[in-house]
Design a protein around this motif. Structure first.
Motif, mmCIF file in Angstrom:
data_model
loop_
_atom_site.group_PDB
_atom_site.id
_atom_site.type_symbol
_atom_site.label_atom_id
_atom_site.label_comp_id
_atom_site.label_asym_id
_atom_site.label_seq_id
_atom_site.Cartn_x
_atom_site.Cartn_y
_atom_site.Cartn_z
ATOM 1 N N LEU A 64 0.845 -1.193 0.000
ATOM 2 C CA LEU A 64 0.000 0.000 0.000
ATOM 3 C C LEU A 64 0.876 1.238 0.000
ATOM 4 C CD1 LEU A 64 -2.823 1.347 0.257
ATOM 5 C CD2 LEU A 64 -2.565 1.157 2.741
ATOM 6 N N HIS A 65 0.621 2.121 -0.937
ATOM 7 C CA HIS A 65 1.354 3.386 -1.034
ATOM 8 C C HIS A 65 0.377 4.467 -1.480
ATOM 9 C CE1 HIS A 65 4.414 6.356 -1.963
ATOM 10 N NE2 HIS A 65 5.368 5.519 -1.560
ATOM 11 N N GLY A 66 0.448 5.620 -0.826
ATOM 12 C CA GLY A 66 -0.524 6.675 -1.098
ATOM 13 C C GLY A 66 -0.242 7.526 -2.307
ATOM 14 N N ASP A 116 8.664 5.792 -9.999
ATOM 15 C CA ASP A 116 8.632 4.877 -8.867
ATOM 16 C C ASP A 116 7.883 3.585 -9.186
ATOM 17 O OD1 ASP A 116 9.995 6.596 -7.064
ATOM 18 O OD2 ASP A 116 8.141 7.676 -6.662
ATOM 19 N N TYR A 117 6.851 3.687 -10.029
ATOM 20 C CA TYR A 117 6.026 2.503 -10.290
ATOM 21 C C TYR A 117 6.185 1.916 -11.684
ATOM 22 C CZ TYR A 117 2.624 5.555 -12.757
ATOM 23 O OH TYR A 117 2.011 6.429 -13.626
ATOM 24 N N GLN A 121 3.033 -7.373 -11.970
ATOM 25 C CA GLN A 121 2.007 -7.862 -12.894
ATOM 26 C C GLN A 121 2.450 -9.136 -13.589
ATOM 27 O OE1 GLN A 121 0.153 -4.943 -15.700
ATOM 28 N NE2 GLN A 121 1.008 -6.279 -17.264
ATOM 29 N N GLU A 122 3.690 -9.160 -14.063
ATOM 30 C CA GLU A 122 4.191 -10.318 -14.792
ATOM 31 C C GLU A 122 4.507 -11.497 -13.864
ATOM 32 O OE1 GLU A 122 4.354 -10.908 -18.086
ATOM 33 O OE2 GLU A 122 3.204 -9.053 -18.226
ATOM 34 N N ALA A 123 4.644 -11.230 -12.567
ATOM 35 C CA ALA A 123 4.811 -12.317 -11.597
ATOM 36 C C ALA A 123 3.467 -12.930 -11.217
ATOM 37 C CB ALA A 123 5.522 -11.796 -10.355
ATOM 38 N N GLY A 124 2.376 -12.358 -11.728
ATOM 39 C CA GLY A 124 1.047 -12.877 -11.443
ATOM 40 C C GLY A 124 0.293 -12.106 -10.389
ATOM 41 N N GLY A 125 0.852 -10.973 -9.951
ATOM 42 C CA GLY A 125 0.216 -10.175 -8.916
ATOM 43 C C GLY A 125 -0.916 -9.316 -9.437
ATOM 44 N N CYS A 126 -1.629 -8.708 -8.509
ATOM 45 C CA CYS A 126 -2.774 -7.852 -8.821
ATOM 46 C C CYS A 126 -2.560 -6.481 -8.193
ATOM 47 C CB CYS A 126 -4.065 -8.454 -8.277
ATOM 48 S SG CYS A 126 -4.441 -10.106 -8.891
ATOM 49 N N MET A 127 -3.120 -5.452 -8.818
ATOM 50 C CA MET A 127 -2.953 -4.102 -8.302
ATOM 51 C C MET A 127 -4.101 -3.211 -8.726
ATOM 52 S SD MET A 127 0.098 -3.208 -10.927
ATOM 53 C CE MET A 127 0.488 -4.961 -10.950
ATOM 54 N N SER A 128 -4.347 -2.214 -7.909
ATOM 55 C CA SER A 128 -5.284 -1.149 -8.231
ATOM 56 C C SER A 128 -4.706 0.117 -7.612
ATOM 57 C CB SER A 128 -6.676 -1.447 -7.654
ATOM 58 O OG SER A 128 -6.690 -1.279 -6.243
ATOM 59 N N THR A 129 -5.468 1.193 -7.656
ATOM 60 C CA THR A 129 -5.098 2.377 -6.892
ATOM 61 C C THR A 129 -6.144 2.590 -5.805
ATOM 62 O OG1 THR A 129 -6.321 3.994 -8.208
ATOM 63 C CG2 THR A 129 -4.113 3.374 -9.000
ATOM 64 N N LEU A 130 -5.997 3.639 -5.046
ATOM 65 C CA LEU A 130 -6.995 3.962 -4.028
ATOM 66 C C LEU A 130 -8.263 4.535 -4.637
ATOM 67 C CD1 LEU A 130 -4.632 5.508 -1.347
ATOM 68 C CD2 LEU A 130 -6.117 3.538 -0.999
ATOM 69 N N ALA A 147 -1.108 3.012 -4.855
ATOM 70 C CA ALA A 147 -0.981 1.592 -5.177
ATOM 71 C C ALA A 147 -1.553 0.735 -4.051
ATOM 72 C CB ALA A 147 0.479 1.224 -5.401
ATOM 73 N N VAL A 148 -2.412 -0.205 -4.435
ATOM 74 C CA VAL A 148 -2.921 -1.249 -3.552
ATOM 75 C C VAL A 148 -2.630 -2.550 -4.279
ATOM 76 C CG1 VAL A 148 -4.917 -2.183 -2.331
ATOM 77 C CG2 VAL A 148 -4.801 0.278 -2.836
ATOM 78 N N ALA A 149 -1.850 -3.450 -3.675
ATOM 79 C CA ALA A 149 -1.388 -4.608 -4.439
ATOM 80 C C ALA A 149 -1.166 -5.821 -3.551
ATOM 81 C CB ALA A 149 -0.087 -4.265 -5.178
ATOM 82 N N ALA A 150 -1.148 -6.975 -4.205
ATOM 83 C CA ALA A 150 -0.819 -8.246 -3.550
ATOM 84 C C ALA A 150 -0.420 -9.235 -4.625
ATOM 85 C CB ALA A 150 -1.999 -8.782 -2.742
ATOM 86 N N LEU A 151 0.373 -10.222 -4.243
ATOM 87 C CA LEU A 151 0.790 -11.248 -5.196
ATOM 88 C C LEU A 151 -0.344 -12.232 -5.474
ATOM 89 C CD1 LEU A 151 3.006 -12.587 -6.907
ATOM 90 C CD2 LEU A 151 3.728 -13.811 -4.841
ATOM 91 N N ASP A 152 -1.033 -12.671 -4.438
ATOM 92 C CA ASP A 152 -2.101 -13.658 -4.602
ATOM 93 C C ASP A 152 -3.427 -12.965 -4.921
ATOM 94 O OD1 ASP A 152 -3.239 -16.479 -4.106
ATOM 95 O OD2 ASP A 152 -4.446 -15.202 -2.781
#
Length: 266
Positions: free
Chosen positions: A205-207, A213-214, A222-231, A246-251
């Motif tokens: 999580l980053h505001g 930076d991103y 993304q290419e490792a299979g992770g998911c992301m959105s923004t706030l 950024a709001v993200a996680a691998l699974d």
């Protein structure tokens, strides 16, 4: 049609070479200046950016936009580089670099039409080079990412969280009722993305991150299979370009739970 994979070895070699020539001899020197925005700047930042600009234009002659440029020049290069643009951060984690903390990196992304198609992030202290090509995968020193796929319970998850740039209710909620087990903030967002991609962090999580930076890190995750959105948006790559949360996680399952919690507590 551009084939980013073709250029990956040359970019990796360039980033490694420049980091060991321009950054590491200056590590622990402690000399710096302060920019208008309050952030820190060293001779190593400028020397690294200059060397990368020269080297990247030899690999593919596209405009090169770096962190250590004026806002006006950055915006001009962004407008000129829709069909192809190099985006770089010579040293992300300059404060760490100055104070001897070995968590900083050089980041390079190749972008087309507002999205990254190639990304390289290198920590010269640990000699860890993370890379990715859109549609082809992500790697750490040639080994496919993620390094592990263990999915913890949310209450056991490790989260990389930068509270400084968060607003609204989130900072207080994270300090009082955060759903994860443990929190880290190591001071270099480019590497944070890579740590999520590798499975070292479970959540992120980053505001508000700058483009450099991103640009490479989000592609690597993304290419490792992770998911992301923004706030603000479920579509990470379609949000505001210059400063993006950024709001993200691998699974994917963990990401769904994490995003719901974050959005509900904004």
């Amino acid at each position: 049609m551009l084939d980013p994979e073709r250029y990956l070895p040359a970019v990796c070699d360039l980033v490694r070479t420049v980091a060991h020539r321009e950054i590491m001899p200056r590590f622990l020197s402690g000399q710096y200046a302060r920019k208008v925005d309050g952030s820190l700047l060293t001779e190593a930042d400028l020397a690294t950016q200059s060397a990368l600009i020269e080297g990247l234009t030899r690999i593919i002659h596209f405009p090169v936009m770096g962190e250590e440029m004026s806002k006006e020049e950055q915006q001009r290069l962004w407008q000129a580089g829709d069909s192809g643009l190099w985006c770089l951060d010579p040293i992300d984690g300059t404060t760490n670099f100055i104070h001897g903390l070995p968590y900083f990196a050089t980041s390079v992304a190749l972008m087309q039409h507002g999205r990254s198609v190639l990304g390289v992030i290198y920590n010269p202290v640990s000699n860890e080079l993370f890379s990715a090509v859109a549609g082809k995968g992500a790697w750490l020193n040639g080994q496919p990412l993620p390094l592990k796929r263990h999915v913890p319970r949310m209450c056991d998850a490790i989260a990389g969280v930068e509270i400084k740039w968060l607003s609204g209710k989130l900072p207080a909620r994270l300090m009082s009722v955060a759903p994860y087990g443990s929190q880290r903030n190591l001071g270099a967002s480019t590497l944070d993305w890579c740590y999520v991609a590798a499975g070292r962090f479970d959540l992120y999580l980053h505001g508000g991150q700058k483009l450099w930076d991103y640009a490479a890190g989000a592609l690597i995750l993304q290419e490792a299979g992770g998911c992301m959105s923004t706030l603000q948006s479920p579509q990470f790559w379609q949000d505001v370009v210059w400063t993006r949360s950024a709001v993200a996680a691998l699974d994917p399952g963990l990401f769904e739970t994490w995003q719901k919690w974050v959005w509900a507590n904004r």
